[in-house]
Scaffold this motif. Structure first.
Motif, mmCIF file in Angstrom:
data_model
loop_
_atom_site.group_PDB
_atom_site.id
_atom_site.type_symbol
_atom_site.label_atom_id
_atom_site.label_comp_id
_atom_site.label_asym_id
_atom_site.label_seq_id
_atom_site.Cartn_x
_atom_site.Cartn_y
_atom_site.Cartn_z
ATOM 1 N N PHE A 146 -6.152 7.800 0.323
ATOM 2 C CA PHE A 146 -6.582 6.620 -0.428
ATOM 3 C C PHE A 146 -6.843 5.423 0.481
ATOM 4 O O PHE A 146 -7.687 4.577 0.166
ATOM 5 C CB PHE A 146 -5.553 6.281 -1.512
ATOM 6 N N ASN A 147 -6.145 5.348 1.590
ATOM 7 C CA ASN A 147 -6.445 4.291 2.555
ATOM 8 C C ASN A 147 -7.844 4.504 3.130
ATOM 9 O O ASN A 147 -8.614 3.549 3.320
ATOM 10 C CB ASN A 147 -5.403 4.302 3.670
ATOM 11 N N HIS A 148 -8.181 5.756 3.381
ATOM 12 C CA HIS A 148 -9.526 6.086 3.870
ATOM 13 C C HIS A 148 -10.566 5.832 2.779
ATOM 14 O O HIS A 148 -11.681 5.369 3.071
ATOM 15 C CB HIS A 148 -9.567 7.549 4.314
ATOM 16 N N LEU A 149 -10.201 6.115 1.536
ATOM 17 C CA LEU A 149 -11.115 5.879 0.421
ATOM 18 C C LEU A 149 -11.478 4.400 0.308
ATOM 19 O O LEU A 149 -12.624 4.057 -0.015
ATOM 20 C CB LEU A 149 -10.473 6.363 -0.882
ATOM 21 N N GLU A 150 -10.519 3.530 0.577
ATOM 22 C CA GLU A 150 -10.804 2.092 0.588
ATOM 23 C C GLU A 150 -11.922 1.768 1.570
ATOM 24 O O GLU A 150 -12.878 1.054 1.244
ATOM 25 C CB GLU A 150 -9.548 1.307 0.984
ATOM 26 N N LYS A 151 -11.801 2.299 2.781
ATOM 27 C CA LYS A 151 -12.788 2.018 3.822
ATOM 28 C C LYS A 151 -14.153 2.590 3.454
ATOM 29 O O LYS A 151 -15.190 1.944 3.662
ATOM 30 C CB LYS A 151 -12.308 2.591 5.155
ATOM 31 N N ILE A 200 3.498 12.112 0.443
ATOM 32 C CA ILE A 200 3.397 10.653 0.563
ATOM 33 C C ILE A 200 2.406 10.304 1.673
ATOM 34 O O ILE A 200 1.502 9.479 1.488
ATOM 35 C CB ILE A 200 4.775 10.031 0.860
ATOM 36 N N GLY A 201 2.582 10.930 2.833
ATOM 37 C CA GLY A 201 1.689 10.670 3.959
ATOM 38 C C GLY A 201 0.257 11.070 3.658
ATOM 39 O O GLY A 201 -0.695 10.343 3.997
ATOM 40 N N LEU A 202 0.080 12.221 3.012
ATOM 41 C CA LEU A 202 -1.263 12.696 2.684
ATOM 42 C C LEU A 202 -1.958 11.745 1.713
ATOM 43 O O LEU A 202 -3.129 11.380 1.905
ATOM 44 C CB LEU A 202 -1.180 14.095 2.079
ATOM 45 N N SER A 203 -1.252 11.343 0.678
ATOM 46 C CA SER A 203 -1.830 10.439 -0.315
ATOM 47 C C SER A 203 -2.176 9.090 0.308
ATOM 48 O O SER A 203 -3.241 8.520 0.038
ATOM 49 C CB SER A 203 -0.848 10.249 -1.474
ATOM 50 N N TYR A 204 -1.279 8.587 1.144
ATOM 51 C CA TYR A 204 -1.527 7.297 1.797
ATOM 52 C C TYR A 204 -2.778 7.375 2.666
ATOM 53 O O TYR A 204 -3.628 6.476 2.637
ATOM 54 C CB TYR A 204 -0.315 6.911 2.644
ATOM 55 N N PHE A 205 -2.909 8.451 3.420
ATOM 56 C CA PHE A 205 -4.063 8.610 4.306
ATOM 57 C C PHE A 205 -5.358 8.721 3.503
ATOM 58 O O PHE A 205 -6.358 8.057 3.812
ATOM 59 C CB PHE A 205 -3.880 9.851 5.180
ATOM 60 N N LYS A 225 0.831 -1.210 0.000
ATOM 61 C CA LYS A 225 0.000 0.000 0.000
ATOM 62 C C LYS A 225 0.862 1.256 0.000
ATOM 63 O O LYS A 225 0.510 2.254 -0.637
ATOM 64 C CB LYS A 225 -0.936 0.001 1.210
ATOM 65 N N LEU A 226 1.963 1.210 0.714
ATOM 66 C CA LEU A 226 2.860 2.366 0.727
ATOM 67 C C LEU A 226 3.364 2.655 -0.678
ATOM 68 O O LEU A 226 3.420 3.818 -1.104
ATOM 69 C CB LEU A 226 4.036 2.109 1.664
ATOM 70 N N VAL A 227 3.721 1.611 -1.411
ATOM 71 C CA VAL A 227 4.190 1.787 -2.783
ATOM 72 C C VAL A 227 3.097 2.404 -3.649
ATOM 73 O O VAL A 227 3.331 3.372 -4.383
ATOM 74 C CB VAL A 227 4.646 0.436 -3.375
ATOM 75 N N GLN A 228 1.884 1.853 -3.559
ATOM 76 C CA GLN A 228 0.803 2.293 -4.438
ATOM 77 C C GLN A 228 0.363 3.723 -4.138
ATOM 78 O O GLN A 228 0.329 4.576 -5.023
ATOM 79 C CB GLN A 228 -0.393 1.350 -4.297
ATOM 80 N N GLN A 236 -10.702 -7.137 -3.392
ATOM 81 C CA GLN A 236 -11.263 -6.541 -4.598
ATOM 82 C C GLN A 236 -11.421 -5.032 -4.436
ATOM 83 O O GLN A 236 -11.186 -4.267 -5.375
ATOM 84 C CB GLN A 236 -12.615 -7.181 -4.932
ATOM 85 N N VAL A 237 -11.813 -4.603 -3.247
ATOM 86 C CA VAL A 237 -11.891 -3.164 -2.968
ATOM 87 C C VAL A 237 -10.511 -2.536 -3.119
ATOM 88 O O VAL A 237 -10.348 -1.471 -3.735
ATOM 89 C CB VAL A 237 -12.443 -2.918 -1.548
ATOM 90 N N GLN A 238 -9.515 -3.208 -2.576
ATOM 91 C CA GLN A 238 -8.145 -2.707 -2.678
ATOM 92 C C GLN A 238 -7.714 -2.624 -4.135
ATOM 93 O O GLN A 238 -7.089 -1.640 -4.554
ATOM 94 C CB GLN A 238 -7.211 -3.635 -1.901
ATOM 95 N N HIS A 239 -8.053 -3.628 -4.914
ATOM 96 C CA HIS A 239 -7.713 -3.635 -6.340
ATOM 97 C C HIS A 239 -8.357 -2.452 -7.065
ATOM 98 O O HIS A 239 -7.707 -1.785 -7.889
ATOM 99 C CB HIS A 239 -8.175 -4.950 -6.970
ATOM 100 N N ILE A 240 -9.611 -2.176 -6.777
ATOM 101 C CA ILE A 240 -10.320 -1.079 -7.444
ATOM 102 C C ILE A 240 -9.682 0.264 -7.101
ATOM 103 O O ILE A 240 -9.426 1.095 -7.981
ATOM 104 C CB ILE A 240 -11.814 -1.094 -7.053
ATOM 105 N N VAL A 241 -9.399 0.478 -5.827
ATOM 106 C CA VAL A 241 -8.798 1.753 -5.417
ATOM 107 C C VAL A 241 -7.366 1.856 -5.936
ATOM 108 O O VAL A 241 -6.919 2.939 -6.344
ATOM 109 C CB VAL A 241 -8.857 1.908 -3.882
ATOM 110 N N PHE A 242 -6.640 0.753 -5.951
ATOM 111 C CA PHE A 242 -5.299 0.743 -6.546
ATOM 112 C C PHE A 242 -5.372 1.185 -8.006
ATOM 113 O O PHE A 242 -4.563 1.998 -8.472
ATOM 114 C CB PHE A 242 -4.706 -0.670 -6.476
#
Length: 536
Positions: free
Chosen positions: A346-351, A339-344, A269-272, A368-374
């Motif tokens: 999109f991680n929240h967007l997954e939820k 990096i931190g802002l984007s991670y926060f 997730k950090l990479v993406q 599958q949710v992770q795949h879609i957001v990725f």
């Protein structure tokens, strides 16, 4: 294009051409008395000629340009963006087969001088084996953190020093080449590509399950050497598999399998999401530093001098005022913040998206949710990247060319997103199972023609293959068990299933072949006794 349609001999020629061109480019960074002529204002016919006088306002002051060699401009403005475009359109398999750095990392293997470890058997027999990165070692588990960290370091150094300092860029590229060769000596296979190369996270993001025109290796039973599988040429001129199992599942053998199995890998997730942030932060910093995006689009940053002297100059110019934070701190801070802002975000967007699917009573698996957001994040970062990448060069071209390039970026990214969003791990496994089942059916010592109405097993669609499998138990339960065993062996070898999830994954196939759970575990025990690595 560069996939399995081209032989290894032709690919080697392409690699050598690219390596030679790269060496010429690196050499030009140390000595280039020619290309600055193209940027001289006196060269009226050149589209690269600079303008006289004030070019732009930099931190509120007039900035003038002067003739410059083109090495850094070509590398940052054409080579790197071209590689990114290739990754999304043709997939990692194309890039891996022609990548000069990957090619150079294999020099120790070609010279047969790789490091080997002494091994003594129980009976005292001494042998030597190549050293591999252990899958359970710290590096095997955490290489994504290392590679992303190297990417972060490289981009920070790029802004601070090597963007425009030709000598430093040349030294940086030479050190990178020697690093790749050193890793190729220390570890077997494509260990540089898999565990160290800072470009690997970029490949991972833009490739996704596969590139827009990437091959469907799991559906092509004719290919013996798939995608960018390590290969060599024997004395008879035939291509041979040269895989040493340096990573499992391997991105070079089956990219989509590696994608699905790697979604929960540490650092994925950090990479993406971090990559999206690092791209945004990288390009916005030019604005934060100069006070205008024209500073970036002008391309003047590719040939500024005295970068070492500027390390401790003010790193921000906001609202018409300099902020006394040194560049050496401002650059990594900006990248880390985004990096931190984007991670926060999109991680929240997954939820949020997963909760929404539950609310409308269409729940999706977490993966599958992770795949879609990725996939959405890849689409976003690709388009943001090409809002900036290569623009100092494309803006020199006729407007119709730049507009066509814009259309190309939007078209390929939209097609990629449409294609990728439709993929699921379940669909991939079902397609993989069908192909494995098809191969095993072809090897049965039965005449199946009366069931096929003139067709061959190879011509059957997925539904027909599974229907045919249902009649196998009527021939022989022994053959049914053998078919299932070989199919399970193949899937375990390729890392598509594990001993833990194989019972559930192969549930439908077991019903078709009339294989009970007890027989499944009995077969699994047989396979594990033949190969202990199957027990995961």
């Amino acid at each position: 294009m560069f996939r399995n349609q081209l032989s290894e001999k032709k690919i080697r020629i392409i690699r050598w051409v690219l390596v030679i061109l790269w060496i010429i480019l690196i050499a030009s960074l140390f000595y280039d008395p020619v290309s600055s002529y193209l940027t001289s204002p006196e060269t009226k016919w050149s589209p690269l000629k600079i303008a006289l006088g004030c070019v732009l306002l930099f931190q509120g002051e007039c900035l003038q340009d002067k003739p410059y060699p083109l090495g850094t401009t070509i590398f940052w403005g054409a080579v790197i963006p071209g590689a990114v475009m290739m990754l999304l359109v043709f997939g990692h398999e194309t890039w891996r087969r022609i990548c000069p750095l990957s090619f150079l990392s294999q020099i120790p293997r070609a010279l047969n001088i790789q490091r080997k470890r002494k091994k003594v058997s129980k009976i005292g027999k001494v042998s030597y084996e190549l050293v591999r990165v252990g899958q359970d070692s710290w590096l095997g588990r955490n290489h994504l953190y290392l590679q992303f960290g190297l990417l972060f370091l490289g981009l920070s150094l790029r802004i601070l020093l090597i963007n425009s300092e030709r000598l430093l860029l040349g030294i940086f590229l030479i050190l990178t080449i020697f690093s790749a060769i050193t890793v190729g000596y220390l570890f077997a296979g494509k260990s540089w590509c898999h565990y160290f190369c800072p470009m690997a996270p970029v490949q991972m993001v833009y490739n996704g399950p596969r590139g827009l025109l990437g091959s469907k290796t799991h559906k092509d039973q004719k290919l013996k050497l798939t995608q960018s599988t390590c290969r060599t040429i024997d004395a008879n001129g035939q291509e041979k598999n040269a895989c040493v199992a340096c990573q499992k599942p391997c991105l070079d053998i089956d990219a989509e399998n590696s994608y699905w199995k790697g979604l929960n890998k540490p650092g994925r997730k950090l990479v993406q999401y971090g990559y999206l942030g690092i791209v945004i932060g990288f390009y916005l910093y030019y604005w934060f530093y100069s006070g205008t995006l024209e500073y970036y689009y002008s391309g003047i940053w590719t040939h500024e001098g005295d970068q070492l002297a500027n390390l401790f100059n003010p790193g921000f110019f906001l609202n018409g005022q300099t902020i006394p934070i040194p560049r050496i701190i401002a650059v990594p801070f900006t990248l880390a913040f985004f990096i931190g802002l984007s991670y926060f975000v999109f991680n929240h967007l997954e939820k949020v998206y997963r909760s929404y699917q539950i609310r409308i009573q269409k729940p999706l698996e977490k993966i599958q949710v992770q795949h879609i957001v990725f996939s959405i994040s890849t689409f976003v970062v690709f388009n943001i990247y090409f809002l900036f990448a290569g623009r100092p060069l494309t803006r020199l071209l006729p407007p119709i060319v730049e507009l066509s390039f814009n259309a190309l970026v939007i078209m390929v990214s939209t097609l990629w997103l449409y294609k990728t969003l439709r993929r699921t791990e379940e669909k991939y496994i079902r397609e993989k199972l069908t192909q494995s089942l098809r191969r095993q059916l072809q090897q049965l010592p039965f005449d199946l023609s009366k069931y096929l109405k003139g067709s061959s097993v190879e011509q059957l669609n997925s539904y027909e293959v599974h229907i045919l499998a249902k009649v196998i138990p009527s021939f022989s339960q022994e053959k049914s068990l053998q078919l299932y065993k070989e199919m399970l062996r193949e899937l375990l070898q390729q890392g598509c299933v594990s001993s833990v999830n194989s019972l559930e994954t192969l549930q439908d196939i077991r019903k078709e072949l009339d294989i009970s759970e007890e027989k499944h575990f009995a077969i699994l025990n047989e396979l594990s006794s033949e190969n202990p690595n199957f027990v995961l």
